[in-house]
Design a protein around this motif. Structure first.
Motif, short mmCIF file in Angstrom:
data_model
loop_
_atom_site.label_atom_id
_atom_site.label_comp_id
_atom_site.label_asym_id
_atom_site.label_seq_id
_atom_site.Cartn_x
_atom_site.Cartn_y
_atom_site.Cartn_z
N ARG A 102 0.82 -1.22 0.00
CA ARG A 102 0.00 0.00 0.00
C ARG A 102 0.84 1.26 0.00
N ALA A 103 2.05 1.18 0.55
CA ALA A 103 2.92 2.35 0.63
C ALA A 103 3.50 2.75 -0.73
N ASN A 104 3.41 1.85 -1.71
CA ASN A 104 3.98 2.12 -3.02
C ASN A 104 3.23 3.24 -3.73
N LYS A 105 3.98 4.19 -4.29
CA LYS A 105 3.36 5.33 -4.99
C LYS A 105 3.59 5.29 -6.49
N SER A 106 4.60 4.53 -6.95
CA SER A 106 4.91 4.51 -8.38
C SER A 106 4.01 3.56 -9.17
N GLY A 107 3.42 2.58 -8.46
CA GLY A 107 2.63 1.57 -9.15
C GLY A 107 3.47 0.37 -9.59
N TYR A 108 4.77 0.45 -9.38
CA TYR A 108 5.69 -0.62 -9.78
C TYR A 108 6.45 -1.11 -8.55
N VAL A 109 6.71 -2.40 -8.52
CA VAL A 109 7.49 -2.98 -7.44
C VAL A 109 8.96 -2.64 -7.68
N ARG A 141 15.69 13.80 -9.59
CA ARG A 141 14.80 13.89 -10.77
C ARG A 141 14.99 12.69 -11.70
N SER A 142 14.95 11.52 -11.06
CA SER A 142 15.11 10.29 -11.83
C SER A 142 14.33 9.16 -11.15
N TRP A 143 14.19 8.07 -11.87
CA TRP A 143 13.54 6.88 -11.34
C TRP A 143 14.62 5.97 -10.76
N THR A 144 14.43 5.56 -9.53
CA THR A 144 15.40 4.72 -8.84
C THR A 144 14.83 3.31 -8.71
N SER A 145 15.65 2.32 -9.05
CA SER A 145 15.23 0.94 -8.83
C SER A 145 16.12 0.34 -7.74
N TYR A 146 15.51 -0.50 -6.91
CA TYR A 146 16.19 -1.08 -5.76
C TYR A 146 15.54 -2.42 -5.45
N ILE A 147 16.26 -3.25 -4.73
CA ILE A 147 15.73 -4.57 -4.37
C ILE A 147 16.36 -4.99 -3.05
N LYS A 148 15.66 -5.83 -2.31
CA LYS A 148 16.22 -6.39 -1.08
C LYS A 148 16.66 -7.82 -1.34
N SER A 149 17.80 -8.17 -0.79
CA SER A 149 18.27 -9.54 -0.85
C SER A 149 18.75 -9.87 0.56
N GLY A 150 18.06 -10.77 1.21
CA GLY A 150 18.31 -11.02 2.63
C GLY A 150 17.91 -9.77 3.39
N SER A 151 18.80 -9.25 4.18
CA SER A 151 18.48 -8.02 4.93
C SER A 151 19.13 -6.81 4.27
N LYS A 152 19.72 -7.00 3.11
CA LYS A 152 20.46 -5.94 2.44
C LYS A 152 19.64 -5.31 1.31
N ARG A 153 19.57 -3.98 1.32
CA ARG A 153 18.89 -3.24 0.26
C ARG A 153 19.93 -2.89 -0.81
N ILE A 154 19.68 -3.29 -2.04
CA ILE A 154 20.62 -3.10 -3.14
C ILE A 154 20.09 -2.02 -4.07
N HIS A 155 20.89 -1.00 -4.31
CA HIS A 155 20.55 0.06 -5.26
C HIS A 155 20.93 -0.44 -6.65
N ILE A 156 19.95 -0.56 -7.54
CA ILE A 156 20.20 -1.06 -8.89
C ILE A 156 20.66 0.08 -9.79
N GLY A 157 19.99 1.22 -9.68
CA GLY A 157 20.41 2.35 -10.50
C GLY A 157 19.38 3.45 -10.55
N ASN A 158 19.80 4.60 -11.10
CA ASN A 158 18.91 5.74 -11.35
C ASN A 158 18.73 5.86 -12.86
N PHE A 159 17.50 6.14 -13.27
CA PHE A 159 17.17 6.17 -14.69
C PHE A 159 16.29 7.38 -14.99
#
Length: 190
Positions: A112-119, A128-146
């Motif tokens: 429910r907290a999601n505002k972009s509509g995308y996981v 001023r960019s779109w950031t993608s990120y993911i969790k693996s275990g307890s670690k949050r991984i920054h994938i990139g800014n687009f």
């Protein structure tokens, strides 16, 4: 391995469950074996609880039906179960699998907290960019800014499949559906 702190009420013995319910593997429903009070033999057992799961009362205690079914079929009492297709009321044994807590978290859909509509994607007003990120275990991984939302979503999907395999599919499918809805059906999600 970290200790799981989930507070689960132990399930009744398998023998009692098999005496109480009849399970239909094709529909995922249970049927009462004996009428009692308002229970009728022609009515399936369970009601949808606040969490969206089917719940059933056995000996005065309330349990999630998928856990009852799992114990009826396997005799085991796992810490975590996952509905493969994401539908919390689809209790066919072919749709339920035993998972670790981490795997269960990997297959959770959009919150429910999601505002972009995308996981796995958010808009950064600072950059001023779109950031993608993911969790693996307890670690949050920054994938990139687009600069483009579509590229951020696609990068998340690729990383999710790489890290979480089959447990990422619900999130990836959601993202592909949303991309097709927003950018047109020619999008293949890659």
């Amino acid at each position: 391995m970290t200790k799981d702190r989930s507070k689960r009420i132990p399930l009744p013995p398998q023998k009692l469950l098999l005496e109480t319910f009849r399970y239909d593997a094709d529909t995922g429903l249970v049927w009462w074996r004996q009428p009692k009070g308002s229970r009728k033999l022609d009515k399936s057992g369970g009601t949808v609880g606040g969490s969206g799961y089917l719940m059933v009362r056995v000996d005065g205690r309330l349990y999630t039906l998928h856990r009852i079914i799992w114990k009826m079929i396997t005799g085991n009492e796992p810490m975590h179960l996952d509905h493969i297709n994401g539908c919390r009321i689809d209790n066919r044994i072919t749709n339920i699998r035993e998972v670790t807590r981490s795997q269960n978290n990997q297959s959770i859909g959009l919150t429910r907290a999601n505002k972009s509509g995308y996981v796995g994607v958010r808009y950064s007003t600072k950059d001023r960019s779109w950031t993608s990120y993911i969790k693996s275990g307890s670690k949050r991984i920054h994938i990139g800014n687009f600069k483009e939302k579509k590229l951020a979503v696609e990068s998340y999907n690729k990383k999710a499949i790489e890290l979480h395999g089959e447990f990422a599919m619900r999130k990836v499918q959601h993202n592909i559906f949303m991309l097709a809805k927003e950018f047109g059906s020619e999008n293949d999600g890659n």
